[in-house]
Scaffold this motif. Structure first.
Motif, short mmCIF file in Angstrom:
data_model
loop_
_atom_site.label_atom_id
_atom_site.label_comp_id
_atom_site.label_asym_id
_atom_site.label_seq_id
_atom_site.Cartn_x
_atom_site.Cartn_y
_atom_site.Cartn_z
N SER A 20 0.83 -1.19 0.00
CA SER A 20 0.00 0.00 0.00
C SER A 20 0.87 1.25 0.00
N TYR A 21 2.17 1.07 -0.14
CA TYR A 21 3.08 2.20 -0.22
C TYR A 21 4.23 1.84 -1.15
N GLU A 22 4.89 2.86 -1.65
CA GLU A 22 6.08 2.59 -2.45
C GLU A 22 7.28 2.51 -1.53
N LEU A 23 8.23 1.71 -1.90
CA LEU A 23 9.43 1.55 -1.10
C LEU A 23 10.58 2.14 -1.91
N VAL A 24 11.28 3.12 -1.32
CA VAL A 24 12.35 3.77 -2.05
C VAL A 24 13.61 3.73 -1.20
N ALA A 25 14.72 3.36 -1.80
CA ALA A 25 16.00 3.39 -1.10
C ALA A 25 16.82 4.54 -1.65
N VAL A 26 17.35 5.38 -0.76
CA VAL A 26 18.14 6.53 -1.16
C VAL A 26 19.49 6.44 -0.47
N ALA A 27 20.58 6.45 -1.25
CA ALA A 27 21.90 6.34 -0.65
C ALA A 27 22.58 7.69 -0.64
N SER A 28 23.05 8.09 0.56
CA SER A 28 23.85 9.29 0.67
C SER A 28 25.09 8.93 1.49
N CYS A 29 25.92 9.95 1.80
CA CYS A 29 27.14 9.64 2.55
C CYS A 29 26.82 9.13 3.96
N LYS A 30 25.61 9.39 4.42
CA LYS A 30 25.23 8.91 5.76
C LYS A 30 24.81 7.45 5.77
N GLY A 31 24.57 6.91 4.61
CA GLY A 31 24.12 5.51 4.54
C GLY A 31 22.93 5.39 3.61
N ILE A 32 22.22 4.27 3.75
CA ILE A 32 21.07 4.02 2.88
C ILE A 32 19.80 4.28 3.67
N ALA A 33 19.01 5.21 3.18
CA ALA A 33 17.75 5.50 3.84
C ALA A 33 16.64 4.74 3.12
N ILE A 34 15.75 4.09 3.89
CA ILE A 34 14.60 3.40 3.31
C ILE A 34 13.37 4.25 3.60
N TRP A 35 12.67 4.60 2.56
CA TRP A 35 11.49 5.45 2.68
C TRP A 35 10.23 4.71 2.28
N HIS A 36 9.17 4.97 3.01
CA HIS A 36 7.84 4.55 2.54
C HIS A 36 7.19 5.79 1.95
N VAL A 37 6.72 5.70 0.73
CA VAL A 37 6.02 6.83 0.13
C VAL A 37 4.60 6.37 -0.17
N GLY A 38 3.64 7.13 0.34
CA GLY A 38 2.23 6.76 0.16
C GLY A 38 1.82 6.83 -1.29
N LEU A 39 0.75 6.13 -1.64
CA LEU A 39 0.30 6.12 -3.03
C LEU A 39 -0.68 7.24 -3.31
N ASN A 40 -1.40 7.68 -2.28
CA ASN A 40 -2.42 8.70 -2.50
C ASN A 40 -1.96 10.02 -1.90
N SER A 41 -2.13 11.08 -2.66
CA SER A 41 -1.62 12.36 -2.20
C SER A 41 -2.55 12.98 -1.16
N GLU A 42 -1.93 13.76 -0.33
CA GLU A 42 -2.66 14.50 0.68
C GLU A 42 -3.26 15.75 0.05
N PRO A 43 -4.09 16.48 0.81
CA PRO A 43 -4.77 17.64 0.22
C PRO A 43 -3.83 18.64 -0.47
N ASP A 44 -2.60 18.78 0.02
CA ASP A 44 -1.68 19.75 -0.60
C ASP A 44 -0.96 19.16 -1.81
N GLU A 45 -1.52 18.11 -2.40
CA GLU A 45 -0.96 17.44 -3.58
C GLU A 45 0.37 16.76 -3.31
N ARG A 46 0.74 16.68 -2.04
CA ARG A 46 1.99 16.02 -1.69
C ARG A 46 1.72 14.56 -1.33
N LEU A 47 2.68 13.69 -1.56
CA LEU A 47 2.56 12.30 -1.14
C LEU A 47 3.17 12.16 0.25
N PRO A 48 2.49 11.45 1.16
CA PRO A 48 3.07 11.25 2.48
C PRO A 48 4.32 10.38 2.37
#
Lengths: 294, 719, 371
Positions: A208-236
């Motif tokens: 029910s969410y997208e799974l995104v891995a982002v690598a920076s110098c601090k390490g690998i961050a795992i993000w959950h990104v919602g599929l449906n946008s909130e009222p401000d057109e942003r995805l949680p």
């Protein structure tokens, strides 16, 4: 545990596998590209062709989605981007042919990705001046005809990414208004200045969410990104884990077919495999050591 | 594998996932360090393709030249297989098990679905006998894992062969049966004790690889038997017998006892009493009462199905032992080892914990004599658990193997540990298939394993393991065909993964495509089916197999691409029409079929071919009839909306001779008008900037126009 | 693994992929030889032809499956094998013709007594006959010549010529049309099949070779498919039986060109009874179930046809009769062959890495084969 598939020549700069993992394109420092393939899923790879793409080294190779044939985009050190396709008028004349060269020099192309949305092929190119261009293929059978759309990298359905500087944002293409909208920013305020090295979307087989891995110098961050946008057109978006392991730079992130295991490679010469346990805690599952060379 | 346990507390032996080190595997690529870059790609499933690349030549150029020969290698590409599995079973055998478990698994899922459907209609509780189906499933799988029962009837009996096996018992089968005993057969705990006793008889040798077990002790004794002259003088002989008796291997005990020297004919006179005592013990051993649900053929012991009968016989039997134990004959027995050995056996049968404890090595081996001699009426799981805990304290084994850890997990009633042990020691096949057993008759487990978890992306633990197993199957080209069976049993994400899996299959070979399309057909994945066909179509088209390309695109009903292809084809046919090579196209056009709908934009090519054919006949001097046919084809082509505009003019140009037909005007008024309109449209189009035809030369245009005008006037006159 | 109803069935695990299976005709009537094309994806260049001898009277009480098939000889193939046919040669050898994914063709000469492989002939390996895999190969009776067809649109004739193989391109469509099946009809003629259920009849004495074509619009456009297998009975070669996609088994009588006879499948027309809805990988005339003499039957009669399918069915279909299902496996049967000397015996190549041996009871044998 391991099986030899192929031996590569000296001077390799980059490698890229096609959709089914049966063809491998290798870019060399002298500007040539070799394609290795296996006749059937069981055999080893043999080199089927090698040719010169450009006078300077190949930085990155990206395969075009298979719906559009066997073709690669080659990105050179000087920022030249060219498309090559394996094609033939009849069975006896199949070879790799150049089908398109995108304008180069300044600003240079740094990164390129393909995405398929509703039967159209899109190409996203990130330039050294911080701009992103999106091109669309006009004729499905002719990889020569591209039209510049508008401006941001990496598609999953119709979501798009940009990660060429310290900010990492998700953009969405609005079909109705024909414009790109930033819909989420995957960075906490304290991390805003970290350079992003690599990004990978996990294939979504029904989460029910997208799974995104982002690598920076601090390490690998795992993000959950919602599929449906909130009222401000942003995805949680929620950062669920920060994984550290590779002491230096992270080179590459790759999710498996189900999005359960993330493989990362980095400056320590290791391949690290990451998984989540039953409570959603991400941990390192195994390490493959490539430094040894026994 | 995902699915490590989260809560290590409730286990008998603490199991802590966090304390474990992350396993490190060296990738043997044979390259000299350092490594410049590593590239990875998950191909299909759990195999990882890895490319290790050496640094560029700069560093090497500093070295002395000469010894470069081997250094030409700039990198290696390897396929690394991940995932744990039982090391004792090779890949081929593993695949064999994977294939064989598909039918029972599918049958069980089918039964579950139909029962679920039935319970929706009639709310009767049809699940009552569910465990029976699971037991049937479990037995099919068990059979698949190999038949390793101790052979009881040998054709040629070797008196010195005390231990005989048919096939090698595997830990996998041992683990499977253990789970079956505790989770499926759990409804009837009267059988628990006998099942565990039987289980140990079959799998004792697997309890430990390094430490002594009863079976390793007997194997050693067996080797020595041949060389021993006076067998009863050897303490190993008596130790072996007591060990075998402790775990209830009555046949072995009796057989060993009868090897006693006092049975030899030349000694019979001098050792009469001794022999009598040995035989008395042998008789007691072979008449030991057992509570068992069936009467195993060819096995020693007296079997009773019901408790009262058993208790009666048991009391009588113990009475006989006590009587023998107190007998005066012992004093007359001059052979010390025999005397002590036999009395030890009596003590074991009487349930003396010290004697038993000295005869066995592993806590599970200690558990069995408890069930046989000390508390033969152990009934409930709690009682059993208590016994096991006691045995573990007496005979604690420091390095339990996977099988023993699994036993501990089962006794601790910790499903997470059971799953983790199955996964760690036996791999994803085991986990996926034994989940059916774990949930067979246990509501708590059912809830635990079926509960959907946000942390797992909205799926249950059950589904998670099926997905993991399916991915393992998908990694191998020969087993990827059976992955769908498991994926379709995953309610949430199975089809999603199946779709991705199918889309990542290579399309070079028809057979692979067709097998994948069959899967699409079975599970009604029409979207994926057309996606595969489209990828195949484009692949073949671009690689010069035009017929195959069009065939697959037609199958995919990809009108857009077919329209593009029509343009390419029209051009080629137009170019080569005068040529003999037109024949080449015949077969291709045949392939397109007469049905315009299914052929996409390619339908007009048929008419075009007919037109060109008639035209050729006209040129070779045929009659007006043929010319008229050509005209009909021409009209049809120009009327058809699928004929691209840029072909209009070449068509008209080609038919110049028909327009100027001597004998009579071939076109009627309305037909001529249609052609004139098309010509007009073309002239208008010429003015637009996007018009790209170079063939529209003015003089040819005017000659076509003139011919049409002339034809019109003649048609007027004729009508 | 004994079956019921007069059938005895054994499934023998090979622990590697069994791609094609064929009977060989040994010299002695007591021998049974089977050639199997196998490969193991875990082992590099593991494709091979394996020749087994079969013990036709296994102890049914306690069938020891390992002893039912004995490996006699094996020949490593440079590439995976796509197609396999056998014949006997006048030189008193059994000939195995095989084709590969790499586009080559090989002839193996097998000793008819001990099943050892005595000789191997190949075409120039530097210049493969086909670009891409060879779809099908068929060998002439006598073992001197074979035809090969491929997805690249080539039709080649390969013949034995002084200890080497010589090839001739009879037709090359340069990829415009692909061929997926081939079968000899006589010494000079053969049939090929391809996309869209198309069938072609060739005569090598004619220029270009092509004599007649059968168009692929048999199923009224809505259903198209590929031809996977063709069989022709020598004494009545005007009829080709064909197996293909969507469970289709049909007969094409060249004397009534545009009216195919559906034996199974055929969807819309409803004349044929569907035995299977998935791909029919192989068809063969089942002379073993023939009850009346072949020569006395009317020439338009179509003999019973055995077929195997992706959904694991091995069945005999006959015009106007209900199909007889012999096997229903849990996985695909990719190939089968009826023993020409003992038609009650059938060997199958099973998807799950095994060889199936089916023995039908003697009562059902034809008189023809007894004599």
């Amino acid at each position: 545990m391991e099986r030899d598939l192929a031996t590569l020549e000296k001077g390799v700069r980059c490698c890229s596998w096609n959709y089914c993992g049966q063809r491998l394109a290798v870019g060399y420092a002298d500007g040539s590209v070799a394609v290795h393939d296996s006749a059937d899923p069981s055999s080893t790879f043999s080199r089927s062709s090698k040719w010169m793409v450009h006078a300077c080294g190949i930085m990155n190779i990206v395969w075009i989605p298979p719906e559009f044939g066997d073709a690669i985009a080659c990105l050179c050190v000087d920022g030249t981007l060219s498309l090559w396709e394996e094609v033939g008028e009849d069975v006896h004349s199949v070879s790799w042919k150049q089908c398109k060269v995108f304008e180069c020099s300044d600003p240079r192309v740094l990164e390129v990705q393909f995405g398929v949305s509703s039967a159209y092929l899109k190409l996203v190119a990130a330039y050294s001046d911080g701009r992103v261009k999106v091109y669309e293929l006009l004729d499905a059978l002719d990889l020569n005809k591209w039209q510049l759309q508008i401006s941001p990298i990496q598609f999953s359905q119709d979501l798009v990414f940009a990660f060429f500087d310290t900010k990492f944002k998700i953009w969405e293409f609005e079909e109705a208004r024909q414009r790109w909208l930033p819909v989420a920013e995957l960075a906490l305020t304290e991390d805003k200045d970290d350079r992003v090295h690599a990004v990978a979307w996990a294939p979504n087989i029904g989460r029910s969410y997208e799974l995104v891995a982002v690598a920076s110098c601090k390490g690998i961050a795992i993000w959950h990104v919602g599929l449906n946008s909130e009222p401000d057109e942003r995805l949680p978006a929620e950062k669920v884990a920060l994984l550290s392991g590779h002491d230096g730079e992270i080179w590459q992130l790759d999710w498996d077919m189900s999005g359960m295991t993330l493989a990362s490679t980095g400056g320590d010469g290791m391949i690290r495999l990451w998984q989540s346990n039953l409570n959603g805690i991400w941990h390192e599952e195994a390490v493959l050591d490539c430094c040894g060379g026994q | 594998m995902p699915g490590r346990p989260s809560d290590p507390d409730s286990a008998i032996v603490p199991f802590s996932p966090m304390a474990e080190d992350v396993p490190l595997f060296p990738v043997r690529h044979g390259l000299k360090p350092p490594i410049f870059r590593v590239f990875v790609s998950w191909s299909r499933g759990s195999h990882l393709q890895v490319a290790c690349v050496c640094p560029r030549d700069e560093s090497l150029e500093e070295k002395a030249d000469g010894d470069l020969g081997d250094e030409d290698v700039g990198g290696k590409v390897l396929e690394v297989k991940l995932g744990t599995s039982d090391a004792n079973i090779n890949e081929a055998k593993r695949r064999w098990i994977a294939y064989g478990s598909v039918p029972p698994f599918a049958l069980l899922q089918g039964r579950r679905n139909s029962l679920a459907a039935m319970s929706r209609i009639s709310s009767s509780s049809t699940f009552i006998d569910w465990w029976k189906h699971v037991l049937e499933y479990s037995q099919s799988i068990s059979e698949l894992l190999g038949n390793t029962r101790l052979q009881s009837t040998a054709v040629i009996e070797d008196p010195k062969l005390v231990l005989e096996r048919v096939g090698e018992p595997t830990s996998l089968k041992a683990a499977w049966q253990l789970i079956e005993i505790f989770y499926v057969d759990r409804h009837s705990f009267s059988g628990l004790a006998e099942s565990v006793v039987d289980w140990l008889a079959e799998f004792d040798c697997l309890l430990s690889e390094k430490d002594t077990t009863v079976s390793s002790k007997l194997v050693k004794l067996q080797e020595q038997l041949v060389n021993l002259q006076v067998i009863e003088d050897d303490p190993e002989y008596w130790e072996g017998i007591s060990s075998a008796l402790s775990v209830g291997w009555l046949e072995v005990v009796v057989k060993l006892l009868r090897l006693h020297g006092s049975y030899q004919l030349n000694q019979l006179d001098s050792r009469e009493t001794e022999n009598g005592l040995v035989e008395a013990v042998a008789v007691l051993v072979s008449t030991m009462p057992c509570l068992h649900h069936d009467f195993p053929a060819g096995k020693l012991g007296q079997y009773y199905r019901t408790k009262p009968d058993f208790v009666k016989a048991w009391e009588k039997w113990r009475g006989q032992i006590s009587k023998l134990d107190c007998s005066a004959f012992w004093v007359q027995c001059g052979h010390r080892q025999t005397r002590e050995g036999l009395r030890n056996l009596l003590q074991i049968m009487l349930g003396n914990i010290n004697n038993i404890s000295a005869a066995v090595f592993h806590w599970i081996e200690l558990l069995v004599p408890h069930l046989l001699f000390i508390r033969p009426l152990t009934a409930g799981f709690e009682e059993f658990q208590g016994l096991a805990q006691k045995c573990m304290q007496i005979k604690f084994n420091n390095t339990p193997n996977g099988l023993v850890r699994l036993f501990i997990g089962i006794l601790g009633e910790n499903t997470e540990v059971v799953l983790a042990e199955c996964s760690k020691s036996f791999g994803p096949w085991m986990v996926t298939h034994c989940l059916e057993l774990l949930t067979a008759d246990n509501n708590q487990n059912k809830i635990f394993l079926h509960e959907e978890r946000y942390n797992l992306g909205g799926i249950s633990i059950l589904e998670l393991h099926r997905l993991v197993y399916a991915q393992v199957l998908a990694s191998h080209p020969l087993t990827s065909q059976i992955a769908p069976t498991y994926l379709v049993s995953c309610p949430k994400q199975g089809l999603g993964l199946l779709e991705i899996l199918l889309c990542r299959q290579p399309v070079q070979h028809h057979q692979i495509i067709l097998k994948n399309l069959e899967i699409c057909r079975l599970y009604e994945l029409d979207g994926i089916s057309s996606c595969i066909k489209k990828i195949a179509g484009i692949y073949h088209w671009k690689h010069g197999r035009k017929g195959a390309g069009i065939y697959w695109l037609q199958e995919a009903r990809d009108e857009a691409t077919l329209n593009h292809i029509a343009h390419h084809l029209f051009e080629s046919i137009g170019r080569t029409i005068s040529d003999e090579s037109f024949k080449q196209w015949e077969g291709l056009i045949e392939l397109l079929g007469p049905d315009v709908g299914s052929a996409g934009g390619l339908g007009f090519l048929h008419t075009y071919r007919d037109f060109k054919k008639s035209l050729k006949l006209v040129e070779s001097g045929r009659t007006s009839d043929v010319a008229r046919q050509a005209i009909e084809a021409l009209i049809q082509l120009l009327k058809s909306p699928s004929t691209p505009q840029r072909f209009w003019f070449p068509l008209l140009h080609d038919s110049l001779k028909l327009l100027n037909w001597r004998e009579r005007p071939l076109l009627n008024v309305s037909e001529t008008n249609l052609l004139l309109n098309k010509l007009q449209e073309l002239s208008m189009a010429k003015l637009r900037p996007d018009f790209c035809s170079t063939e529209l030369q003015p003089n040819v245009l005017s000659s076509v126009r003139l011919a049409l005008a002339r034809n019109l006037s003649r048609a007027f006159l004729e009508e | 693994m004994a079956g019921s109803g007069g059938l005895q069935y054994y499934r023998l695990p090979q622990y590697k992929s069994v791609d094609v299976v064929r009977w060989l005709r040994p010299l002695s009537a007591f021998d049974r030889f089977i050639a199997a094309a196998v490969h193991n994806p875990d082992v590099v260049s593991s494709a091979a032809i394996e020749i087994f001898s079969l013990n036709p009277k296994p102890n049914t009480e306690n069938p020891d499956h390992d002893k039912l098939l004995n490996l006699r000889s094996s020949w490593p193939s440079p590439s995976r094998i796509t197609s396999l046919r056998t014949s006997e040669s006048s030189r008193k050898h059994l000939v195995v013709a095989l084709s590969t994914f790499a586009g080559s063709v090989y002839f193996l000469y097998v000793d008819p007594v001990d099943a050892s492989i005595d000789l191997e002939l190949s075409v120039d390996e530097e210049r493969p006959l086909h670009s891409g895999p060879v779809s099908a190969v068929d060998i002439q009776a006598g073992g001197y010549e074979c035809v090969t067809v491929g997805e690249d649109g080539r039709v080649n004739l390969v013949s034995v010529c002084q200890a080497t193989l010589e090839s001739r391109v009879l037709h090359d469509s340069r990829g415009l049309v692909s061929y997926t099946a081939a079968k000899w009809g006589s010494q000079e003629e053969f049939a090929t099949g391809g996309l869209g259920f198309g069938l072609q009849w060739w005569d090598r004495r004619k220029a270009g070779g092509l004599v007649s074509q059968f168009k692929g619009n048999w199923a009224q456009g809505s259903m198209t498919g590929l031809v996977h297998s063709i069989d022709i009975y020598p004494s009545r070669n005007h009829i080709c039986v064909v197996g293909g996609s969507s469970g289709m088994v049909l007969a094409w009588d060249r004397r009534w060109q545009q009216q195919p006879i559906f034996l199974s499948g055929g969807g819309l027309t409803g004349t044929g009874q569907a035995t299977s809805e998935s791909d029919v990988w192989e068809v063969q005339y089942d002379i073993g179930t023939q009850t009346s003499g072949i020569n006395s039957a009317p020439t338009s009669k179509i003999f019973p046809v055995m077929m195997c399918s992706e959904d694991g069915i091995l069945a005999v279909v006959e015009q106007g009769e209900a199909p007889i299902e012999l096997l229903a496996e849990d996985c695909a049967i990719n190939s089968f062959d009826i023993n020409p000397q003992h038609p009650s015996e059938v060997v199958c190549g099973i998807e799950w890495e095994s060889i199936g041996i089916l023995m039908r009871q003697r009562e059902s044998l034809s008189l023809l084969t007894e004599t």
